[in-house]
Design an enzyme around this catalytic site. Structure first.
Site, PDB file in Angstrom:
ATOM      1  N   HIS A   1       0.830  -1.203   0.000  1.00 16.30           N
ATOM      2  CA  HIS A   1       0.000   0.000   0.000  1.00 16.30           C
ATOM      3  C   HIS A   1       0.865   1.254   0.000  1.00 16.30           C
ATOM      4  CE1 HIS A   1      -3.976  -1.496   0.031  1.00 16.30           C
ATOM      5  NE2 HIS A   1      -3.774  -2.263   1.083  1.00 16.30           N
TER       6      HIS A   1
ATOM      7  N   ARG B   1      -8.350  -7.888 -11.878  1.00 16.90           N
ATOM      8  CA  ARG B   1      -8.112  -9.038 -10.985  1.00 16.90           C
ATOM      9  C   ARG B   1      -9.095  -8.926  -9.821  1.00 16.90           C
ATOM     10  NH1 ARG B   1      -2.387  -7.930 -12.369  1.00 16.90           N
ATOM     11  NH2 ARG B   1      -1.413  -9.861 -13.101  1.00 16.90           N
TER      12      ARG B   1
ATOM     13  N   ARG C   1     -11.925 -10.901 -14.400  1.00 18.34           N
ATOM     14  CA  ARG C   1     -11.430 -12.271 -14.314  1.00 18.34           C
ATOM     15  C   ARG C   1     -12.007 -12.899 -13.052  1.00 18.34           C
ATOM     16  NH1 ARG C   1      -5.111 -13.417 -13.832  1.00 18.34           N
ATOM     17  NH2 ARG C   1      -5.466 -12.799 -11.673  1.00 18.34           N
TER      18      ARG C   1
ATOM     19  N   GLU D   1      -2.556 -19.491 -20.206  1.00 15.89           N
ATOM     20  CA  GLU D   1      -1.374 -19.342 -19.352  1.00 15.89           C
ATOM     21  C   GLU D   1      -0.817 -20.692 -18.906  1.00 15.89           C
ATOM     22  OE1 GLU D   1      -2.450 -17.009 -15.884  1.00 15.89           O
ATOM     23  OE2 GLU D   1      -4.454 -17.862 -15.827  1.00 15.89           O
TER      24      GLU D   1
ATOM     25  N   ASN E   1       2.890 -14.291 -17.414  1.00 14.41           N
ATOM     26  CA  ASN E   1       3.539 -14.529 -16.116  1.00 14.41           C
ATOM     27  C   ASN E   1       3.496 -16.030 -15.795  1.00 14.41           C
ATOM     28  OD1 ASN E   1       3.357 -11.760 -16.186  1.00 14.41           O
ATOM     29  ND2 ASN E   1       1.736 -11.622 -14.660  1.00 14.41           N
ATOM     30  N   ASP E   2       2.311 -16.609 -15.909  1.00  9.39           N
ATOM     31  CA  ASP E   2       2.212 -18.036 -15.624  1.00  9.39           C
ATOM     32  C   ASP E   2       2.692 -18.884 -16.800  1.00  9.39           C
ATOM     33  OD1 ASP E   2       1.327 -18.473 -12.945  1.00  9.39           O
ATOM     34  OD2 ASP E   2      -0.506 -17.415 -13.486  1.00  9.39           O
TER      35      ASP E   2
ATOM     36  N   ARG F   1       7.753 -18.457 -10.504  1.00 10.41           N
ATOM     37  CA  ARG F   1       7.812 -17.013 -10.742  1.00 10.41           C
ATOM     38  C   ARG F   1       8.120 -16.195  -9.503  1.00 10.41           C
ATOM     39  NH1 ARG F   1       1.485 -15.615 -12.263  1.00 10.41           N
ATOM     40  NH2 ARG F   1       1.795 -13.575 -11.350  1.00 10.41           N
TER      41      ARG F   1
ATOM     42  N   CYS G   1      -2.318 -10.045 -21.172  1.00  8.39           N
ATOM     43  CA  CYS G   1      -2.402  -9.263 -19.940  1.00  8.39           C
ATOM     44  C   CYS G   1      -1.289  -9.622 -18.958  1.00  8.39           C
ATOM     45  CB  CYS G   1      -3.771  -9.423 -19.296  1.00  8.39           C
ATOM     46  SG  CYS G   1      -4.156 -11.113 -18.854  1.00  8.39           S
TER      47      CYS G   1
END
Ligand code: PEP
Ligand code: MG
Length: 592
Positions: free
Chosen positions: A196, A303, A339, A436, A459-460, A470, A507
């Protein structure tokens, strides 16, 4: 400190995580926060209760002040984390536990408070999930505030001159409070780009580099510091030459940023007329106001799992609907791709099962299909939002066609239930699948015939193609999106989607990497979805590129058999055609 002595010192270059872009050159100010040493003592309960109450009142007063500043500077949505800290500070269940222990154990309040908060924070720190680990920092922050107020220690919050704040861990409250000074940048030993505090630094427009591990050991108050938030680099005691280099770079970057933002509203159209779409990946509603200013053609990946993390439980249909509605209204007339929950892997877990191999375990759509009620509820929330603005649905971690067919059937049940209740939704809502997993990549032609779009999750996909975790630092150098196998797989997915007549988006992080833009364009990608701050750069590159030439270039790249050669060719391309973008935005890992 003697300035001559500082000047004599050696230049030290430290690398961390670029948490908020921008370059800052200034003087270090160390923010020491952990001066409160807690000892265990015998104490008189009634006195301790009184001290506890005083400290809580004072802490609540301080947090109210921070909250108000945050509302002014950042808006009420982002200021919410301080509201959460205020709630923590006034949680009656927690404090009745503390009071019981003070009464029963007859120990000093510092010891009991510290012990209780630390237990909670330790629990979260053990989580595999980064966001939970970040929450541990917030608990520590509240603990330290109460302890400081118990011992009446004061935290330095006013600085003279233009400072770069150096601290062990930057909390959201620090980020907001210190922004009232002429702070040029933040650096810290700990922290991640998704904390944050990092998110607030980005919103406050203050450059930040976090996760420097030991910066507080290397630095003293008054030392000159250069901070490069683009590349996650901090230089302590820069030589005259280094300082000059960064001053120049800062001028370029500031100018480039403002130029790119002014042009960001223009469509992503190549010089020979191919229109592609550049969309945002979004996790937090706080980022919504940036969509239009950064020229996003909608949200390519919303997400949804952070909603569970924020609420500490699965949010009900109404809560999800309210959130989704805000997103579609803000993104209109463009669309939002929601998603479904991607639980598992390095994200959060539900239930108390323990998986030895979570990345190969109960994740994404396979988990949701085992919990059809949860999926149905989420579909209903998305469908209800679709009545207020263009929405799309996307399934994560699909490995086979059967999963798509099953999820589609559940979606139909959700539609029927809304119909029976007379609730409006978009009947033509599009459904897509993330590609992915290698099996889905190989089957993408067949999968595409069941849906309206594909979105490549590099990424995956990279993780599974190269068998490299990862999240594991030890093999970070093996995780390589430019590996020829990844590029050839991406090409296969795009061609398969097009054969089936559907659009193909990306994405994964690769879509937001300016080094990859010309190649992805040339491979035929229809939609790029990346973090919102990179979108103006992507659009600039696309608008200055000829699609036919990009296709030719991509064909050459596909023939290369090593990632180094691919990266070398792409670096050369960017350096010669987009020199300013190359110098400002390309991570040094590619440049050196
Ligand atoms: C991906 O895997 O590329 C992706 C976009 O999904 P996530 O990073 O959320 O797993
Ligand atoms: Mg993924």
């Amino acid at each position: 400190m003697n300035p001559d002595k500082v000047q004599e010192r050696k230049e030290i270059v430290l690398r961390g995580i670029g948490a908020s872009p921008g370059i800052a050159i200034g003087t270090a100010v160390i923010l020491k926060k952990h001066g409160v040493v807690v000892e265990e003592k015998v104490a008189e309960p009634s006195q301790e209760m009184e001290r506890l109450q005083k400290s809580i009142d004072r802490s609540a007063y301080e947090l109210q002040k921070i909250y108000r500043t945050a509302v002014d500077k950042l808006g009420s949505e982002k200021a919410g984390i301080f509201e959460a800290q205020l709630l923590m500070i006034s949680d009656p269940i927690f404090f009745s536990g503390v009071k019981k222990r003070i009464d029963g154990e007859k120990k000093n309040v510092e010891f009991i408070v510290s012990d209780e908060f630390s237990k909670q924070a330790d629990q979260l720190r053990k989580s595999d999930n980064e966001l939970f680990r970040q929450r541990a920092y917030e608990i520590e922050d509240v603990k330290n505030r109460i302890l400081r107020n118990l011992t009446e220690a004061k935290l330095k919050s006013k600085f003279d001159g233009k400072s770069i704040v150096v601290t062990s861990d930057l909390t959201p409250a620090d980020a907001v409070l210190l922004s009232r000074n002429e702070v040029l940048g933040y650096t810290s030993d700990f922290g991640g780009a998704r904390s944050h505090a990092s998110i607030l630094s980005r919103s406050l427009g203050i450059p930040a580099v976090v996760g420097l591990k030991e910066i507080t050991k290397h630095i003293e108050d008054g030392m000159k510091v250069v901070l490069d938030g683009y590349h996650g680099v901090v230089v302590i005691n820069p030589s005259e030459e280094t300082a000059r280099k960064y001053e120049e770079k800062k001028k370029w970057c500031d100018q480039l940023d403002s130029e790119l933002i002014t042009e960001a509203g223009q469509p992503a159209l190549t010089t020979d007329g191919r229109r592609v779409f550049v969309e945002a990946n979004l996790e937090l509603l706080e980022e919504l106001p940036l969509l239009k200013s950064h020229g996003a053609d909608g949200i390519g990946l919303f997400r949804t799992e952070p909603l569970i993390i924020d609420a500490d439980s699965i949010p009900d249909e109404e809560t999800q609907f309210q959130t989704f509605k805000k997103a579609v209204v803000e993104a209109a007339p463009d669309s939002v791709v929601f998603r479904t929950f991607d639980i598992g892997g390095d994200k959060l877990f539900i239930g108390d099962h323990d998986e030895p191999n979570p990345f190969l375990g109960w994740r994404g759509i396979r988990m949701m299909l085992d919990r059809p009620d949860m999926l149905k509820e989420q579909f209903r929330a998305i469908l209800r939002a679709s009545a207020f603005g263009k929405s799309k649905i996307m399934y994560p971690m699909v490995a086979s066609i059967e999963e798509v067919v099953k999820a589609n059937a559940i979606l139909e049940e959700s539609k029927a239930s809304l119909d029976s209740e007379g609730i409006a939704f978009d009947r033509d809502i599009e459904v897509g699948v993330m590609i992915e997993i290698p099996s889905a990549a190989l089957m993408s032609r067949e999968i595409a015939s069941h849906v309206k779009f594909l979105s490549i999750g590099t990424n995956d996909l990279t993780q599974y193609l190269l068998a490299v975790d990862r999240t594991n630092d030890l093999v970070a150098n093996v995780f390589d999106e430019f590996h020829p196998s990844v590029i050839r797989t991406v090409k296969h997915i795009i061609d398969s989607g097009h054969d089936a007549g559907v659009k193909v988006a990306m994405c994964g992080e690769m879509a937001g990497n300016p080094l990859a833009t010309v190649m992805l364009l040339g491979l035929g990608l229809d939609e790029f979805s990346g973090v919102v701050s990179t979108l103006p750069v992507l659009k600039k590159i696309i608008r200055a590129t000829n699609y036919k030439s990009a296709r030719k270039f991509a064909r050459q790249l596909l023939k290369l058999d090593s990632s180094d050669d691919v990266k070398k060719a792409l670096v050369e391309y960017l350096k010669t055609r987009f020199e300013r973008i190359y110098h400002t935005t390309i991570s040094e890992e590619y440049v050196e």
